[in-house]
Design a protein around this motif. Structure first.
Motif, PDB file in Angstrom:
ATOM      1  N   PHE A 222       0.836  -1.204   0.000  1.00  0.00           N
ATOM      2  CA  PHE A 222       0.000   0.000   0.000  1.00  0.00           C
ATOM      3  C   PHE A 222       0.871   1.254   0.000  1.00  0.00           C
ATOM      4  CE2 PHE A 222      -2.551   3.152   2.502  1.00  0.00           C
ATOM      5  CZ  PHE A 222      -3.549   3.351   1.562  1.00  0.00           C
ATOM      6  N   ARG A 223       1.926   1.243   0.807  1.00  0.00           N
ATOM      7  CA  ARG A 223       2.838   2.379   0.881  1.00  0.00           C
ATOM      8  C   ARG A 223       3.518   2.629  -0.464  1.00  0.00           C
ATOM      9  NH1 ARG A 223       5.977   0.629   4.908  1.00  0.00           N
ATOM     10  NH2 ARG A 223       7.691  -0.072   3.607  1.00  0.00           N
ATOM     11  N   GLU A 224       3.776   1.552  -1.200  1.00  0.00           N
ATOM     12  CA  GLU A 224       4.439   1.658  -2.505  1.00  0.00           C
ATOM     13  C   GLU A 224       3.452   1.878  -3.645  1.00  0.00           C
ATOM     14  OE1 GLU A 224       6.690  -1.947  -2.763  1.00  0.00           O
ATOM     15  OE2 GLU A 224       8.146  -1.320  -1.232  1.00  0.00           O
ATOM     16  N   GLU A 225       2.181   2.164  -3.295  1.00  0.00           N
ATOM     17  CA  GLU A 225       1.126   2.466  -4.271  1.00  0.00           C
ATOM     18  C   GLU A 225       0.810   1.289  -5.199  1.00  0.00           C
ATOM     19  OE1 GLU A 225      -0.321   5.267  -3.926  1.00  0.00           O
ATOM     20  OE2 GLU A 225       1.101   6.541  -2.869  1.00  0.00           O
ATOM     21  N   LYS A 226       1.034   0.066  -4.720  1.00  0.00           N
ATOM     22  CA  LYS A 226       0.797  -1.117  -5.547  1.00  0.00           C
ATOM     23  C   LYS A 226      -0.585  -1.714  -5.333  1.00  0.00           C
ATOM     24  CE  LYS A 226       5.706  -2.322  -5.884  1.00  0.00           C
ATOM     25  NZ  LYS A 226       6.759  -3.317  -5.537  1.00  0.00           N
ATOM     26  N   ILE A 227      -1.238  -1.353  -4.242  1.00  0.00           N
ATOM     27  CA  ILE A 227      -2.606  -1.790  -3.980  1.00  0.00           C
ATOM     28  C   ILE A 227      -3.396  -0.613  -3.422  1.00  0.00           C
ATOM     29  CG2 ILE A 227      -2.015  -4.222  -3.579  1.00  0.00           C
ATOM     30  CD1 ILE A 227      -2.240  -3.656  -0.566  1.00  0.00           C
ATOM     31  N   SER A 228      -4.723  -0.720  -3.507  1.00  0.00           N
ATOM     32  CA  SER A 228      -5.598   0.332  -2.997  1.00  0.00           C
ATOM     33  C   SER A 228      -5.949   0.081  -1.529  1.00  0.00           C
ATOM     34  CB  SER A 228      -6.882   0.382  -3.820  1.00  0.00           C
ATOM     35  OG  SER A 228      -7.639  -0.804  -3.605  1.00  0.00           O
ATOM     36  N   LYS A 229      -6.588   1.070  -0.905  1.00  0.00           N
ATOM     37  CA  LYS A 229      -7.050   0.910   0.472  1.00  0.00           C
ATOM     38  C   LYS A 229      -8.054  -0.234   0.565  1.00  0.00           C
ATOM     39  CE  LYS A 229      -9.824   4.073   2.353  1.00  0.00           C
ATOM     40  NZ  LYS A 229     -10.270   5.313   3.056  1.00  0.00           N
ATOM     41  N   THR A 230      -8.950  -0.326  -0.413  1.00  0.00           N
ATOM     42  CA  THR A 230      -9.951  -1.395  -0.420  1.00  0.00           C
ATOM     43  C   THR A 230      -9.296  -2.762  -0.520  1.00  0.00           C
ATOM     44  OG1 THR A 230     -11.578   0.071  -1.450  1.00  0.00           O
ATOM     45  CG2 THR A 230     -11.975  -2.302  -1.615  1.00  0.00           C
ATOM     46  N   GLU A 231      -8.296  -2.870  -1.398  1.00  0.00           N
ATOM     47  CA  GLU A 231      -7.588  -4.143  -1.547  1.00  0.00           C
ATOM     48  C   GLU A 231      -6.837  -4.501  -0.276  1.00  0.00           C
ATOM     49  OE1 GLU A 231      -6.480  -4.382  -6.272  1.00  0.00           O
ATOM     50  OE2 GLU A 231      -5.462  -2.870  -5.053  1.00  0.00           O
ATOM     51  N   LEU A 232      -6.216  -3.522   0.345  1.00  0.00           N
ATOM     52  CA  LEU A 232      -5.509  -3.763   1.604  1.00  0.00           C
ATOM     53  C   LEU A 232      -6.440  -4.355   2.649  1.00  0.00           C
ATOM     54  CD1 LEU A 232      -3.220  -3.355   3.750  1.00  0.00           C
ATOM     55  CD2 LEU A 232      -4.085  -1.021   4.022  1.00  0.00           C
ATOM     56  N   ARG A 233      -7.582  -3.714   2.842  1.00  0.00           N
ATOM     57  CA  ARG A 233      -8.501  -4.136   3.896  1.00  0.00           C
ATOM     58  C   ARG A 233      -9.079  -5.527   3.643  1.00  0.00           C
ATOM     59  NH1 ARG A 233     -11.953   1.459   5.168  1.00  0.00           N
ATOM     60  NH2 ARG A 233     -10.254   2.542   6.238  1.00  0.00           N
ATOM     61  N   TYR A 234      -9.312  -5.852   2.386  1.00  0.00           N
ATOM     62  CA  TYR A 234      -9.904  -7.159   2.061  1.00  0.00           C
ATOM     63  C   TYR A 234      -8.836  -8.250   2.000  1.00  0.00           C
ATOM     64  CZ  TYR A 234     -12.287 -10.879  -0.468  1.00  0.00           C
ATOM     65  OH  TYR A 234     -12.808 -12.102  -0.837  1.00  0.00           O
ATOM     66  N   GLU A 235      -7.780  -8.011   1.250  1.00  0.00           N
ATOM     67  CA  GLU A 235      -6.829  -9.075   0.933  1.00  0.00           C
ATOM     68  C   GLU A 235      -6.048  -9.575   2.143  1.00  0.00           C
ATOM     69  OE1 GLU A 235      -6.624 -10.732  -1.748  1.00  0.00           O
ATOM     70  OE2 GLU A 235      -7.929  -9.496  -3.019  1.00  0.00           O
ATOM     71  N   ARG A 236      -5.756  -8.694   3.094  1.00  0.00           N
ATOM     72  CA  ARG A 236      -4.992  -9.153   4.245  1.00  0.00           C
ATOM     73  C   ARG A 236      -5.785 -10.168   5.071  1.00  0.00           C
ATOM     74  NH1 ARG A 236      -4.895  -3.425   7.674  1.00  0.00           N
ATOM     75  NH2 ARG A 236      -7.154  -3.189   7.933  1.00  0.00           N
ATOM     76  N   LEU A 237      -7.104  -9.984   5.118  1.00  0.00           N
ATOM     77  CA  LEU A 237      -7.948 -10.955   5.812  1.00  0.00           C
ATOM     78  C   LEU A 237      -8.159 -12.207   4.969  1.00  0.00           C
ATOM     79  CD1 LEU A 237     -10.640  -8.633   7.419  1.00  0.00           C
ATOM     80  CD2 LEU A 237      -8.957 -10.023   8.625  1.00  0.00           C
ATOM     81  N   ALA A 238      -8.399 -12.028   3.681  1.00  0.00           N
ATOM     82  CA  ALA A 238      -8.631 -13.176   2.797  1.00  0.00           C
ATOM     83  C   ALA A 238      -7.418 -14.107   2.793  1.00  0.00           C
ATOM     84  CB  ALA A 238      -8.940 -12.695   1.381  1.00  0.00           C
ATOM     85  N   LYS A 239      -6.237 -13.539   2.731  1.00  0.00           N
ATOM     86  CA  LYS A 239      -5.021 -14.358   2.706  1.00  0.00           C
ATOM     87  C   LYS A 239      -4.813 -15.064   4.043  1.00  0.00           C
ATOM     88  CE  LYS A 239      -0.214 -14.244   1.177  1.00  0.00           C
ATOM     89  NZ  LYS A 239       0.857 -13.392   0.598  1.00  0.00           N
ATOM     90  N   THR A 240      -5.153 -14.392   5.140  1.00  0.00           N
ATOM     91  CA  THR A 240      -5.019 -15.006   6.461  1.00  0.00           C
ATOM     92  C   THR A 240      -5.952 -16.208   6.602  1.00  0.00           C
ATOM     93  OG1 THR A 240      -4.405 -12.899   7.475  1.00  0.00           O
ATOM     94  CG2 THR A 240      -5.243 -14.619   8.939  1.00  0.00           C
ATOM     95  N   PHE A 241      -7.212 -16.045   6.207  1.00  0.00           N
ATOM     96  CA  PHE A 241      -8.158 -17.160   6.300  1.00  0.00           C
ATOM     97  C   PHE A 241      -7.756 -18.308   5.382  1.00  0.00           C
ATOM     98  CE2 PHE A 241     -11.334 -13.897   7.866  1.00  0.00           C
ATOM     99  CZ  PHE A 241     -11.416 -14.435   9.139  1.00  0.00           C
ATOM    100  N   LYS A 242      -7.214 -17.982   4.216  1.00  0.00           N
ATOM    101  CA  LYS A 242      -6.756 -19.032   3.301  1.00  0.00           C
ATOM    102  C   LYS A 242      -5.634 -19.838   3.932  1.00  0.00           C
ATOM    103  CE  LYS A 242      -5.130 -19.835  -1.425  1.00  0.00           C
ATOM    104  NZ  LYS A 242      -4.778 -19.205  -2.719  1.00  0.00           N
ATOM    105  N   ALA A 243      -4.696 -19.143   4.594  1.00  0.00           N
ATOM    106  CA  ALA A 243      -3.588 -19.833   5.257  1.00  0.00           C
ATOM    107  C   ALA A 243      -4.078 -20.685   6.417  1.00  0.00           C
ATOM    108  CB  ALA A 243      -2.563 -18.813   5.751  1.00  0.00           C
ATOM    109  N   LEU A 244      -5.172 -20.264   7.033  1.00  0.00           N
ATOM    110  CA  LEU A 244      -5.777 -21.026   8.125  1.00  0.00           C
ATOM    111  C   LEU A 244      -6.649 -22.179   7.622  1.00  0.00           C
ATOM    112  CD1 LEU A 244      -6.895 -18.098  10.474  1.00  0.00           C
ATOM    113  CD2 LEU A 244      -5.240 -19.876  11.060  1.00  0.00           C
ATOM    114  N   GLU A 245      -6.820 -22.240   6.302  1.00  0.00           N
ATOM    115  CA  GLU A 245      -7.701 -23.226   5.654  1.00  0.00           C
ATOM    116  C   GLU A 245      -9.127 -23.107   6.181  1.00  0.00           C
ATOM    117  OE1 GLU A 245      -5.813 -27.017   6.218  1.00  0.00           O
ATOM    118  OE2 GLU A 245      -4.310 -26.624   4.671  1.00  0.00           O
ATOM    119  N   PHE A 246      -9.529 -21.849   6.385  1.00  0.00           N
ATOM    120  CA  PHE A 246     -10.889 -21.548   6.833  1.00  0.00           C
ATOM    121  C   PHE A 246     -11.631 -20.886   5.683  1.00  0.00           C
ATOM    122  CE2 PHE A 246     -14.029 -18.608   8.647  1.00  0.00           C
ATOM    123  CZ  PHE A 246     -14.770 -19.482   9.434  1.00  0.00           C
TER     124      PHE A 246
END
Length: 227
Positions: free
Chosen positions: A57-81
Motif C-alpha cells: 500500500f505504501r508503494e502504491e501497488k494496492i488500494s485501500k480497499t484491496e488492503l482491507r480485504y486481501e490481508r484478511l482473505a489471505k489469512t483465512f486461506k492460510a488457516l484453511e478456513f
C-alpha cells in the motif's frame, strides 16, 4: 541536537501500540461474529501478512480497499478456513470501526509528550487512514499535544515520499534543519526524513536494527537524553 524547534512523530508502532490494540480488536470482532478459528494462530499468520500488505500500500501497488480485504482473505486461506466475501467485508468494516476503541500507548508516551510540549512544537505524520488515525489520537488523549496532524490520504502520497514531508514542513512553516522526525520505520520514517534534510531518531522497540544513519532508541524515555 541543536536548534530543533519542531518534532514530527509517527503514530502507529511509535506512540500508539498498534499490535496490542489490533489484537484486542480482532479478539472482539472474531468473537462477536462467532468465527471459529484459533485466535493465537490467526494473529501469528495475520501480523506478517498485514505488514506486507501495508508495504504494498505504501508503494502504491494496492488500494485501500484491496488492503482491507486481501490481508484478511489471505489469512483465512492460510488457516484453511472458508470465509465468504460477505464475512471478510464485514470483519474488515468492523475492524476499522472498533480499532480506536482500544488505545494502549507505548510506555512513557504521555510523559514524553508532556515534557516536550511547550519546549517544541509537536506534529504527527502518518500513513494511516485519516478517519481512523484521528479517532485514535483523540481517544488516546494525546490530540491536544499536536499542532498539525498530517495524514497520507490528505496529501495523496505516503511516507517516504518527500512530498508528504515537504508538505508537513510547509504547514508548520519550519526549515528541515530545525526539525526532527521520530518513527519506527527505517524506510518510511527515517530514510524519508533524512532525504529532505530533517533530523531523525529511530524508535526500535524490538531491537531489530543497527545503523549509523541516526540515533536509535529502544525506549521512548531515551529521546529526551538525545535532545
Amino acid at each position: 541536537m541543536r536548534n530543533i524547534t519542531d518534532i514530527f512523530f509517527d503514530l502507529d508502532h511509535t506512540l500508539w501500540d498498534f499490535e496490542k490494540n489490533s489484537a484486542l480488536t480482532f479478539q472482539k470482532i472474531l468473537t462477536e461474529s462467532e468465527v471459529p478459528v484459533d485466535f493465537d494462530r490467526f494473529l501469528e499468520i495475520y501480523v506478517p501478512i498485514n505488514l506486507e500488505y501495508w508495504r504494498l500500500f505504501r508503494e502504491e501497488k494496492i488500494s485501500k480497499t484491496e488492503l482491507r480485504y486481501e490481508r484478511l482473505a489471505k489469512t483465512f486461506k492460510a488457516l484453511e478456513f472458508e470465509a465468504s466475501d460477505e464475512l471478510i467485508n464485514h470483519l474488515a468494516e468492523q475492524y476499522i470501526a472498533h480499532l480506536s476503541s482500544f488505545n494502549h500507548l507505548f510506555e512513557y508516551t504521555l510523559e514524553l509528550l508532556e515534557n516536550l510540549h511547550g519546549n517544541y512544537k509537536l506534529h504527527i505524520i502518518t500513513n494511516g487512514f485519516r478517519e481512523v488515525q484521528n479517532r485514535k489520537i483523540k481517544a488516546s488523549g494525546i490530540y491536544d499535544y499536536f499542532e498539525h496532524i498530517i495524514d497520507s490520504e490528505s496529501v495523496h502520497v505516503k511516507k517516504p515520499n518527500p512530498i508528504i514531508f515537504n508538505h508537513a514542513l510547509a504547514l508548520a512553516s519550519v526549515s528541515p534543519e530545525n526539525t526532527l522526525m521520530i518513527g519506527d520505520s527505517f524506510e518510511a520514517d527515517i530514510q524519508g526524513a533524512l532525504a529532505v534534510n530533517m533530523h531523525a531518531i529511530h524508535v526500535d522497540f524490538d531491537q531489530k536494527h543497527e545503523h549509523s544513519h541516526c540515533p536509535i532508541v529502544r525506549h521512548l524515555s531515551e529521546i529526551e537524553k538525545i535532545l
